[in-house]
Scaffold this active site. Structure first.
Site, PDB file in Angstrom:
ATOM      1  N   TYR A   1       0.840  -1.206   0.000  1.00 44.66           N
ATOM      2  CA  TYR A   1       0.000   0.000   0.000  1.00 44.66           C
ATOM      3  C   TYR A   1       0.877   1.258   0.000  1.00 44.66           C
ATOM      4  CZ  TYR A   1      -2.751   3.772   2.169  1.00 44.66           C
ATOM      5  OH  TYR A   1      -3.329   4.982   2.467  1.00 44.66           O
TER       6      TYR A   1
HETATM    7  P1  NAD Z   1     -12.227   5.223   1.995  1.00 44.83           P
HETATM    8  O1  NAD Z   1     -12.021   3.874   1.420  1.00 44.83           O
HETATM    9  O2  NAD Z   1     -13.288   5.390   3.011  1.00 44.83           O
HETATM   10  O3  NAD Z   1     -12.442   6.287   0.831  1.00 44.83           O
HETATM   11  C1  NAD Z   1     -11.843   6.162  -0.446  1.00 44.83           C
HETATM   12  C2  NAD Z   1     -12.960   6.192  -1.486  1.00 44.83           C
HETATM   13  O4  NAD Z   1     -12.381   6.154  -2.783  1.00 44.83           O
HETATM   14  C3  NAD Z   1     -13.904   4.988  -1.390  1.00 44.83           C
HETATM   15  O5  NAD Z   1     -15.234   5.419  -1.153  1.00 44.83           O
HETATM   16  C4  NAD Z   1     -13.767   4.285  -2.744  1.00 44.83           C
HETATM   17  O6  NAD Z   1     -14.998   3.749  -3.207  1.00 44.83           O
HETATM   18  C5  NAD Z   1     -13.248   5.407  -3.630  1.00 44.83           C
HETATM   19  N1  NAD Z   1     -12.457   4.937  -4.772  1.00 44.83           N
HETATM   20  C6  NAD Z   1     -11.441   4.043  -4.763  1.00 44.83           C
HETATM   21  N2  NAD Z   1     -10.957   3.876  -6.002  1.00 44.83           N
HETATM   22  C7  NAD Z   1     -11.675   4.688  -6.823  1.00 44.83           C
HETATM   23  C8  NAD Z   1     -11.648   4.949  -8.214  1.00 44.83           C
HETATM   24  N3  NAD Z   1     -10.787   4.328  -9.038  1.00 44.83           N
HETATM   25  N4  NAD Z   1     -12.537   5.834  -8.724  1.00 44.83           N
HETATM   26  C9  NAD Z   1     -13.423   6.460  -7.922  1.00 44.83           C
HETATM   27  N5  NAD Z   1     -13.502   6.243  -6.583  1.00 44.83           N
HETATM   28  C10 NAD Z   1     -12.642   5.364  -6.047  1.00 44.83           C
HETATM   29  O7  NAD Z   1     -10.793   5.655   2.598  1.00 44.83           O
HETATM   30  P2  NAD Z   1     -10.378   6.879   3.531  1.00 44.83           P
HETATM   31  O8  NAD Z   1      -9.885   6.334   4.815  1.00 44.83           O
HETATM   32  O9  NAD Z   1     -11.439   7.930   3.520  1.00 44.83           O
HETATM   33  O10 NAD Z   1      -9.101   7.406   2.736  1.00 44.83           O
HETATM   34  C11 NAD Z   1      -9.195   8.467   1.776  1.00 44.83           C
HETATM   35  C12 NAD Z   1      -7.809   8.714   1.190  1.00 44.83           C
HETATM   36  O11 NAD Z   1      -6.889   9.079   2.214  1.00 44.83           O
HETATM   37  C13 NAD Z   1      -7.206   7.482   0.503  1.00 44.83           C
HETATM   38  O12 NAD Z   1      -6.528   7.909  -0.651  1.00 44.83           O
HETATM   39  C14 NAD Z   1      -6.208   6.948   1.528  1.00 44.83           C
HETATM   40  O13 NAD Z   1      -5.135   6.263   0.936  1.00 44.83           O
HETATM   41  C15 NAD Z   1      -5.744   8.241   2.189  1.00 44.83           C
HETATM   42  N6  NAD Z   1      -5.283   8.058   3.565  1.00 44.83           N
HETATM   43  C16 NAD Z   1      -6.154   7.643   4.536  1.00 44.83           C
HETATM   44  C17 NAD Z   1      -5.704   7.525   5.850  1.00 44.83           C
HETATM   45  C18 NAD Z   1      -6.612   7.085   6.963  1.00 44.83           C
HETATM   46  O14 NAD Z   1      -6.112   6.934   8.089  1.00 44.83           O
HETATM   47  N7  NAD Z   1      -7.911   6.896   6.732  1.00 44.83           N
HETATM   48  C19 NAD Z   1      -4.375   7.827   6.166  1.00 44.83           C
HETATM   49  C20 NAD Z   1      -3.515   8.204   5.140  1.00 44.83           C
HETATM   50  C21 NAD Z   1      -3.980   8.357   3.842  1.00 44.83           C
HETATM   51  C1  UGA Z   2      -4.006   3.732   8.583  1.00 45.09           C
HETATM   52  C2  UGA Z   2      -4.901   3.587   7.333  1.00 45.09           C
HETATM   53  O1  UGA Z   2      -5.590   2.345   7.333  1.00 45.09           O
HETATM   54  C3  UGA Z   2      -4.130   3.697   6.060  1.00 45.09           C
HETATM   55  O2  UGA Z   2      -5.037   3.792   4.968  1.00 45.09           O
HETATM   56  C4  UGA Z   2      -3.292   4.923   6.144  1.00 45.09           C
HETATM   57  O3  UGA Z   2      -2.647   5.228   4.994  1.00 45.09           O
HETATM   58  C5  UGA Z   2      -2.357   4.853   7.333  1.00 45.09           C
HETATM   59  O4  UGA Z   2      -3.175   4.825   8.493  1.00 45.09           O
HETATM   60  C6  UGA Z   2      -1.447   6.035   7.420  1.00 45.09           C
HETATM   61  O5  UGA Z   2      -1.323   6.665   8.464  1.00 45.09           O
HETATM   62  O6  UGA Z   2      -0.818   6.338   6.424  1.00 45.09           O
HETATM   63  P1  UGA Z   2      -2.950   2.018  10.265  1.00 45.09           P
HETATM   64  O7  UGA Z   2      -1.970   2.874  10.987  1.00 45.09           O
HETATM   65  O8  UGA Z   2      -2.641   0.579  10.112  1.00 45.09           O
HETATM   66  O9  UGA Z   2      -3.229   2.556   8.787  1.00 45.09           O
HETATM   67  O10 UGA Z   2      -4.341   2.265  10.977  1.00 45.09           O
HETATM   68  P2  UGA Z   2      -5.291   1.417  11.907  1.00 45.09           P
HETATM   69  O11 UGA Z   2      -6.070   0.426  11.125  1.00 45.09           O
HETATM   70  O12 UGA Z   2      -6.070   2.405  12.679  1.00 45.09           O
HETATM   71  O13 UGA Z   2      -4.307   0.578  12.864  1.00 45.09           O
HETATM   72  C7  UGA Z   2      -3.597   1.183  13.934  1.00 45.09           C
HETATM   73  C8  UGA Z   2      -2.884   0.094  14.713  1.00 45.09           C
HETATM   74  O14 UGA Z   2      -3.870  -0.748  15.360  1.00 45.09           O
HETATM   75  C9  UGA Z   2      -2.042  -0.849  13.843  1.00 45.09           C
HETATM   76  O15 UGA Z   2      -0.824  -1.140  14.500  1.00 45.09           O
HETATM   77  C10 UGA Z   2      -2.879  -2.115  13.744  1.00 45.09           C
HETATM   78  O16 UGA Z   2      -2.123  -3.296  13.629  1.00 45.09           O
HETATM   79  C11 UGA Z   2      -3.635  -2.109  15.059  1.00 45.09           C
HETATM   80  N1  UGA Z   2      -4.934  -2.824  14.943  1.00 45.09           N
HETATM   81  C12 UGA Z   2      -5.819  -2.483  13.967  1.00 45.09           C
HETATM   82  C13 UGA Z   2      -5.221  -3.827  15.850  1.00 45.09           C
HETATM   83  O17 UGA Z   2      -4.423  -4.155  16.737  1.00 45.09           O
HETATM   84  N2  UGA Z   2      -6.432  -4.447  15.736  1.00 45.09           N
HETATM   85  C14 UGA Z   2      -7.353  -4.130  14.784  1.00 45.09           C
HETATM   86  O18 UGA Z   2      -8.452  -4.741  14.749  1.00 45.09           O
HETATM   87  C15 UGA Z   2      -7.043  -3.116  13.872  1.00 45.09           C
END
Ligand code: NAD
Ligand code: UGA
Length: 318
Positions: A152
């Site tokens: 990823y």
């Molecule tokens: P999410 O999955 O809830 O939202 C992403 C949306 O993009 C989804 O609704 C999906 O249907 C849509 N999508 C995916 N591929 C597509 C495509 N080809 N065309 C149109 N739509 C498409 O995820 P999120 O947590 O809201 O994350 C949003 C963005 O932020 C992502 O790019 C993710 O990598 C980035 N991000 C998220 C986190 C986090 O902690 N949530 C952290 C770092 C980066």
């Molecule tokens: C998150 C998002 O899922 C990614 O899309 C994003 O890009 C990333 O943050 C980021 O900061 O860039 P992650 O840190 O793995 O990734 O987020 P969580 O799913 O909230 O996990 C946090 C921690 O909790 C991880 O160490 C994971 O292993 C742990 N975890 C998660 C558990 O122990 N149990 C669970 O059921 C889920």
């Protein structure tokens, strides 16, 4: 001002749409999302249906890899590119194809169309702390060497590089925001906070990957949305800028579980399972760059953010 939010049905995208609609300067918000089935599409439909009804919002259900983006971007002032295939732990094996399509190919296609758009004043890209991997220095700054630890992270970094290339070669006014583990209402159901809180409220067992000493710089979703809006409105920030968007609460997962237990008023049942491939040991960033370039700093403490997340999930579970 006309804004395009890709990934508008997702966790962060839908929260961003909600906030943009509060701003009178924004004449129209166009949301695009293909509603992928990475998690229950009903969650995404609910995100959309719970948006305040507004004639200023138009939703297009489509895949960025298929849609005519040249036509779409003709009248757009600011692109907030949130669409993507998230999730660190599921990015191995055959799923990787989705990460290439939705993170790299879709971003490249959007950048090509953005390059042709005469009106575009800002292109904001949702990058990720996962580009750093297990860093050699903390807090990580934007010049720390990125070494992703998951497939990823590799795709998020590849797309971020593409974004910067279009800035360097064509002067596209891009900003990449490296979000650090975002939480809060409407969080994706595969993520830690959602899983922990939902299990705590339902009296189910919580699965903890590893020993819980891993550290995350958790960031509340409203702070991330605010960073997007500041970046989108900024005229001063240089094209190609990359900024950390981190919450300022670097805590262990064990600490988070303790806080959830006490805020929810329940005794958690925790089951430890093995650490999962791709999971970094620590994320911790500095927001000095974001403060300097776009005047952004996180405002919501972990305790307050968790309290809001718990209250939102409690209400939606009724
Ligand atoms: P999410 O999955 O809830 O939202 C992403 C949306 O993009 C989804 O609704 C999906 O249907 C849509 N999508 C995916 N591929 C597509 C495509 N080809 N065309 C149109 N739509 C498409 O995820 P999120 O947590 O809201 O994350 C949003 C963005 O932020 C992502 O790019 C993710 O990598 C980035 N991000 C998220 C986190 C986090 O902690 N949530 C952290 C770092 C980066
Ligand atoms: C998150 C998002 O899922 C990614 O899309 C994003 O890009 C990333 O943050 C980021 O900061 O860039 P992650 O840190 O793995 O990734 O987020 P969580 O799913 O909230 O996990 C946090 C921690 O909790 C991880 O160490 C994971 O292993 C742990 N975890 C998660 C558990 O122990 N149990 C669970 O059921 C889920």
């Amino acid at each position: 001002m006309i804004a395009l939010v890709t990934g508008a049905a997702g966790f962060i995208g839908s929260t961003l749409v909600r906030e943009l609609l509060k701003d009178d300067v924004v004449e129209q918000v166009i949301g695009v999302d293909s509603v992928t089935d990475y998690y229950d599409p009903q969650c995404k439909r609910r995100n959309l249906s719970e948006l305040p009804s507004s004639s200023r919002f138009r939703f297009i259900e489509a895949d960025l890899n298929v849609l005519d983006l040249y036509e779409l971007l003709k009248n757009i002032d600011v692109v907030y590119h949130q669409a993507g295939q998230p999730g660190v732990r599921k990015s191995w094996g055959t799923s990787f194809a989705d990460y290439i399509d939705n993170n790299i190919a879709a971003t490249q296609k959007l950048l090509e169309a953005a390059k042709q758009s005469a009106k575009l004043s800002r292109f904001v890209y949702a990058s990720s702390s996962s580009v750093y991997g297990n860093s050699e220095e903390y807090p990580t700054t934007e010049i720390s060497v990125p070494r992703p630890y998951s497939p990823y992270g590799v795709t998020k970094l590849a797309a971020e590089h593409l974004v910067s290339l279009y800035a360097q070669n064509y002067g596209l006014p891009t900003v990449s925001l490296r979000y650090f583990t975002v939480y809060g209402p409407r969080q994706r159901p595969d993520m830690a906070m959602h899983r922990f809180i939902a299990s705590a409220l339902n009296g189910r067992k919580i699965e903890l990957y590893g020993d819980g000493t891993q550290v995350r710089d958790f960031t509340f979703v409203d702070d991330v949305v605010n960073a997007n809006i500041l970046a989108g409105n900024s005229t001063a920030v240089s094209p190609g800028a990359v900024l950390n968007i981190c919450g300022g609460s670097t805590v262990t997962v064990n600490d988070v579980l303790d806080t959830i237990g006490s805020l929810a008023g329940v005794k958690l049942q925790i089951v430890r399972t093995a650490k999962v491939a791709g999971d970094v040991f620590k994320t911790a960033g500095t927001n000095v760059g974001a403060l300097r370039e776009i005047g952004w700093a996180p405002c919501v403490s972990l305790e307050e953010g968790l309290d809001r997340h718990i209250r939102h999930l409690r209400a939606s579970l009724i």
